[in-house]
Design a protein around this motif. Structure first.
Motif, short mmCIF file in Angstrom:
data_model
loop_
_atom_site.label_atom_id
_atom_site.label_comp_id
_atom_site.label_asym_id
_atom_site.label_seq_id
_atom_site.Cartn_x
_atom_site.Cartn_y
_atom_site.Cartn_z
N VAL A 266 0.84 -1.21 0.00
CA VAL A 266 0.00 0.00 0.00
C VAL A 266 0.88 1.26 0.00
N ALA A 269 2.10 1.81 -3.39
CA ALA A 269 1.04 2.22 -4.31
C ALA A 269 0.71 3.70 -4.11
N ILE A 270 0.68 4.13 -2.84
CA ILE A 270 0.37 5.55 -2.58
C ILE A 270 1.54 6.42 -3.08
N LEU A 292 -3.49 -2.59 -6.51
CA LEU A 292 -4.58 -1.84 -5.90
C LEU A 292 -5.32 -0.97 -6.91
N LYS A 356 -9.87 3.30 -1.81
CA LYS A 356 -8.80 3.00 -2.76
C LYS A 356 -7.68 2.16 -2.16
N TYR A 357 -7.29 2.49 -0.94
CA TYR A 357 -6.06 1.86 -0.41
C TYR A 357 -6.28 0.90 0.75
#
Ligand code: GLA
Length: 503
Positions: A266, A269-270, A292, A356-357
């Motif tokens: 995560v 991804a962020i 994701l 989203k996450y």
């Protein structure tokens, strides 16, 4: 197209005689579990050790693992019932029965993952992905009943992909049992990569690909773009040895996923989405390829620096160096980002952030260390390409140069990715003073195993010093446990079917 080999004997092992009795015991145990059955075939997949490139596969950068000789083997018989019964030579894994649905249409709903942790859950992961594949690509719409006895030598929670070896073996067994006798390595990889997602691990594809593509005497370069594949290669030096030591700190990826493995996925991804925003790439053609559904650090790099082919390591090196500077200048909060800060920077609401996450794979965190994680990915990926370059360089200093890159990797795993710890660091430093050129935690980390680069001359001293360490650290350790904790494994053969029961 390269397919999973179907073999008649055990000559692919470095010591077939040693394996013979293990396979005979497997068959004996099968006969005890299922007295009325004959074994039809044996499915097999090995563990892996990653030499360099950790926590970058889910960002689609090349990695360098090798399949090893420890593996999971499964003896199988078929029947016309609507049940699969799995048993294990290890009594800790109890007999487990799965009722098969009448058809394969809704298999991921019909097969329910147990709430409590069980080995049956991992079999179900293989069952779900195999069934989906059969449903999508063949006319099969119901599965054969099966009786299976497993035996495994990959230490559970030892960082050598015991779960991937088990899931791939299970998937392969189900496919073969249901008529897929020519399964391509590429298909088996694509379908098994997501198998452990069903038990909540948001993993990348390295472990399954290494287990499937392994070849005797060869390590692997795994590439992810445009599609995942393993490329076997030989090392340019003769007397090289990778020694693997199990720290004996169990690394249970699935149970600790919310604050270890999945949290890293995560955070990265962020970091990718934030970099894409800051580099004005959001509305470009950039592919949203992360697990994701957003950008990956690879897609951000390709969008910002331009097209890059995985084989062109010189260009890759330049692009990665550029991205390291980008992280330094764009992700400036080194203490860790709060959710509010990220929402503001991305221009999204807290609700959108959660959807989203945090929804697909729930995580727990204090602060999100985007700077450290993104920096780790680009630096580690750079090192992988530097090793690939080294492989064709004819350098006389191969050991020192490769070792140095492994040591830098360990340092970043510890300080930037925070997936090492003081005990693991200690094992690395003991090894480095006793004949290792490079030592690093392999795989997910937070326990598990360490891989050391050494040569045949320095190997005995390295083994001695590590044995002494284990005896001090674990005074109760038996000789047998010590032998199992320190493995000098050759690169081994990948997944295969053994279509014989006479060895
Ligand atoms: C685990 C995962 C892999 C990979 C490694 C870390 O083994 O299953 O996909 O991410 O960790 O490199």
């Amino acid at each position: 197209m390269s397919t999973v080999p179907i073999l008649k004997d055990l000559s692919f092992y470095s010591n077939p005689d040693l394996q013979k009795s293990r396979y005979e015991n497997l068959i004996k145990s099968f006969k005890v579990n299922f007295p009325n059955d004959e074994v039809n075939f044996i499915a097999r997949s090995p563990g892996r050790v990653n030499l360099i490139g950790d926590h970058i596969d889910y960002n689609y950068f090349p990695v360098l693992p090798m399949a090893i000789e420890v593996d999971v083997i499964a003896s199988v018989s078929l029947n016309d019932s609507n049940k699969i019964v799995i048993t294990n030579t290890n009594p800790n894994f109890e007999r487990y029965t799965i009722e098969l649905p009448a058809n394969l249409e809704n298999i991921d709903k019909d097969i329910r993952i147990d709430d409590v942790h069980s080995w049956g859950n991992y079999f179900k992961c293989g069952l779900i992905v195999a069934s989906k594949f059969l449903n999508e690509t063949t006319t099969t719409n119901s599965l054969k009943g099966m009786h299976i006895t497993f035996n495994g030598t990959v230490p559970t929670g030892g960082g050598l992909s015991s779960s991937a070896a088990f899931c791939v073996t299970s998937t392969l067994a189900i496919l073969y049992a249901n008529g897929c006798h020519q399964i391509s390595k590429s298909d088996l990889t694509k379908i098994t990569v997501v198998s452990e997602h069903y038990v909540g691990l948001n993993n990348g594809g390295m472990d399954q690909c290494a287990s499937i593509y392994g070849e005797q005497g060869k390590a692997l370069q795994i590439q992810f773009k445009p599609t995942i594949k393993g490329i076997p290669f030989k090392f340019p030096v003769e007397n090289l040895v990778f020694l693997i030591t199990n720290s004996l700190q169990v690394s249970n990826k699935q149970e600790t996923a919310p604050y270890h493995y999945n949290l890293r996925v995560v955070e990265m991804a962020i970091a990718s989405d934030l970099l894409a925003k800051k580099l004005n790439l959001e509305n470009s053609e950039l592919v949203k390829d992360s697990n994701l559904g957003g950008f990956s650090l690879r897609s951000v790099m390709d969008g910002y620096c331009g097209e890059w082919k995985d084989d062109d390591y010189e260009t890759g090196i330049l692009h990665l160096q550029k991205m390291i500077d980008v992280v330094e200048t764009k992700l400036t909060n080194k203490k860790g980002y709060s959710v509010d800060e990220i929402c503001e920077e991305l221009g999204i609401s807290t609700e959108e952030f959660k959807t989203k996450y945090l929804t697909k794979f729930p995580i727990k965190f204090q602060a999100l260390k985007l700077y450290q994680r993104a920096l780790h990915v680009y630096k580690e990926s750079l090192r992988v390409l530097q090793v690939i370059k080294l492989l064709s360089s004819n350098t006389s200093d191969f050991f020192n140069k490769f070792g140095e890159l492994m040591n830098e990797s360990q340092q970043d795993l510890d300080l930037l990715n925070e997936s090492s710890n003081s005990k693991l660091n200690e094992i690395c430093s003991i090894a480095l003073s006793n004949g290792s050129f490079g030592s690093r935690v392999t795989g997910a980390g937070w326990g598990g195993s360490i891989v050391h680069l050494t040569n045949t001359e320095d190997l005995p001293n390295l083994i001695d010093s590590l044995r002494n360490y284990y005896k001090q650290e674990f005074p109760q350790i038996s000789e047998n446990e010590l032998d199992e904790a320190i493995i000098d494994s050759k690169p081994g053969m990948g997944s295969c079917i053994i279509a014989s029961t006479k060895f």
